[in-house]
Design a protein around this motif. Structure first.
Motif, short mmCIF file in Angstrom:
data_model
loop_
_atom_site.label_atom_id
_atom_site.label_comp_id
_atom_site.label_asym_id
_atom_site.label_seq_id
_atom_site.Cartn_x
_atom_site.Cartn_y
_atom_site.Cartn_z
N HIS A 81 0.85 -1.20 0.00
CA HIS A 81 0.00 0.00 0.00
C HIS A 81 0.88 1.24 0.00
N HIS A 83 1.32 5.37 -2.17
CA HIS A 83 0.70 6.35 -3.06
C HIS A 83 1.75 7.00 -3.96
N HIS A 236 -8.79 2.05 1.82
CA HIS A 236 -8.38 2.26 3.20
C HIS A 236 -9.55 1.88 4.11
N HIS A 275 -4.42 -0.26 6.65
CA HIS A 275 -4.56 0.15 8.05
C HIS A 275 -5.35 -0.84 8.91
N ASP A 326 2.83 3.05 2.96
CA ASP A 326 1.82 4.11 2.91
C ASP A 326 2.41 5.51 2.77
#
Ligand SMILES: [Zn+2]
Length: 440
Positions: A81, A83, A236, A275, A326
């Motif tokens: 995960h 971005h 998420h 998460h 993340d």
């Protein structure tokens, strides 16, 4: 490094070093786990981009030899995960999740409407993954179709295993980032046709998070998942307490935050949920039953003050857990830093995370959770040769610590806690060295 060729090398390559990987999931707290496979001073044989053998003896003449004796060779890390567009605002001060999104994240992501910004951002991002020993990732681009295109194209050029998809967000988002159900569906279908299953790429139906999608858009995303069981889903869930409360207000009919996704048909074997800090036992049972899994993001959870993930509870419930940087909520693309932070999060909860559990979650465990264990996650004949070569130590303190380490776990744990990108010698993707440590 050149990033122009995607063809795997046809040369017969032999890499010598200390091979460390896993044959199964190490039990919680067990430092002498039988699932750890330790093959010191072995040769890893690679042909046409795949691992074809592992042996103690040197290969015969005709093999291109790379002698890394005394160095650690691990499977390439899998970051489940992260971005792509958030490198512009990594390490931004002073907010929790919802303010952080509005203040820093959304303005940074709006710029990716520009194809040139998307291409440059994808190149920076993929290069940075490789410079941290990460060869596979599950990635959020932005809501813009061009950002997903740029990321897929960049990954294809480098031969990397990347799972991604255009971000869906049709409400509670600023102009320039907000999509709508009809156009978003069209974009998804286009991108799926163009990229899903091509080379080492796969499409993920990508819901930013429940608050930024209308129930209609969530239903569209669920229908996409139902139309093709080979698609991934990423989103998420239950990251921060204010966010959980907001979801409760937006979806009063749902039993929990996770239940919003269950009701929309988004929970399945290929779902990756970042998460999961604020889940309950029923949520964890849903994870186990559906085969969806949690991408635990300890660096981000600490940086944004989101909370302490209960990994042990996930293990006890049978839910799978992988590890994720993340970025830009997390502060480093390094999976080593991520593992170190994961240990500290568990320590705050009175638990002890072994190096084995952490390393497994960043390699074979993630591969299995993504149903990609035939391809990545282990140094095993038949797998694609995605790996990283590491120095055990690069400076006096690290060298001294390695000298006095008594057991393999002690050595691996000290490495996991002390090493960083200076320790990374080379990163190989499909049998090609795609990153080499800069020489001074
Ligand atoms: Zn995230």
């Amino acid at each position: 490094m050149s990033a122009t060729s995607s063809a795997p090398s046809t040369t017969r390559i032999a890499l010598r070093g200390d091979l460390l990987d896993f044959t199964g999931d190490p039990a919680w707290g067990e430092v002498d786990a039988a699932d750890v496979r330790w093959r010191p001073d072995h040769w890893l044989l690679i042909e046409s981009g795949r691992i074809t053998g592992v042996q103690a003896d040197a290969p015969p003449a005709g093999w291109e030899r790379h002698d890394h004796r005394g160095r650690l060779i691990l499977p390439g890390f899998i970051d489940t995960h992260v971005h792509m567009p958030q490198l512009d605002m990594i390490a931004s001060y002073g907010t929790e999740l919802l303010d952080w999104l509005n203040t820093y994240t959304f303005p940074a992501e709006i710029r990716f409407a520009d194809p040139e910004r998307s291409q440059a951002g994808a190149a920076l991002f993929l290069g940075a993954l490789l410079a941290n020993g990460t060869t596979s990732a599950v990635v959020f681009p932005t809501a813009h179709k061009v950002s997903a295109d740029a990321l897929f194209a960049g990954a294809q050029q480098r031969g990397m295993r990347i799972v991604t998809g255009k971000v869906l967000q049709d409400r509670h988002s600023p102009d320039g980032l907000r999509d709508d159900v009809v156009q978003a569906e069209r974009d998804c279908i286009d991108l799926i046709q163009r990229w899903h299953g091509r080379d080492r790429l796969a499409y993920a139906v990508t819901v930013r998070f429940a608050p930024t999608s209308t129930p209609e858009q969530l239903a569209m995303a669920g229908a996409l998942c139902a139309s093709d069981a080979t698609l991934y889903m990423q989103t998420h869930v239950a990251e921060n307490r204010d966010e959980v409360q907001w979801v409760r207000e937006l979806f009063p009919e749902a039993r929990s935050y996770l239940d919003v996704y269950t009701r929309a048909g988004l929970m399945h074997r290929r779902s990756v949920l970042a998460h999961g800090v604020w889940l309950d036992d029923d949520d964890r049972a849903t994870l186990r039953e559906t085969g969806a899994h949690i991408a635990h993001s300890p660096s981000s959870n600490l940086f944004l003050g989101s909370g302490l993930f209960d990994w042990r509870a996930a293990v006890n419930s049978g839910a799978a857990v992988s590890l994720a940087s993340d970025v830009g909520g997390g502060t480093s693309l390094s999976m080593i830093r991520t593992m170190g932070d994961a240990y500290k999060v568990q320590a705050m909860g009175g638990q002890r995370l072994t190096a084995w559990k952490a390393l497994h979650a960043a390699t074979l465990g993630a591969a299995q959770a993504l149903q990609l264990e035939h391809e990545i996650g282990a140094l095993e004949p038949g797998r694609v040769a995605d790996l990283a070569i590491w120095d055990w130590a690069v400076e006096p303190v690290g060298h001294r610590r390695m000298e006095v380490a008594r057991s393999l776990h002690e050595k691996a744990f000290a490495w996991m806690t002390l090493a960083d990108d200076r320790n990374l010698v080379e990163t190989w993707v499909a049998g090609v060295a795609r990153h080499r440590r800069p020489t001074a």
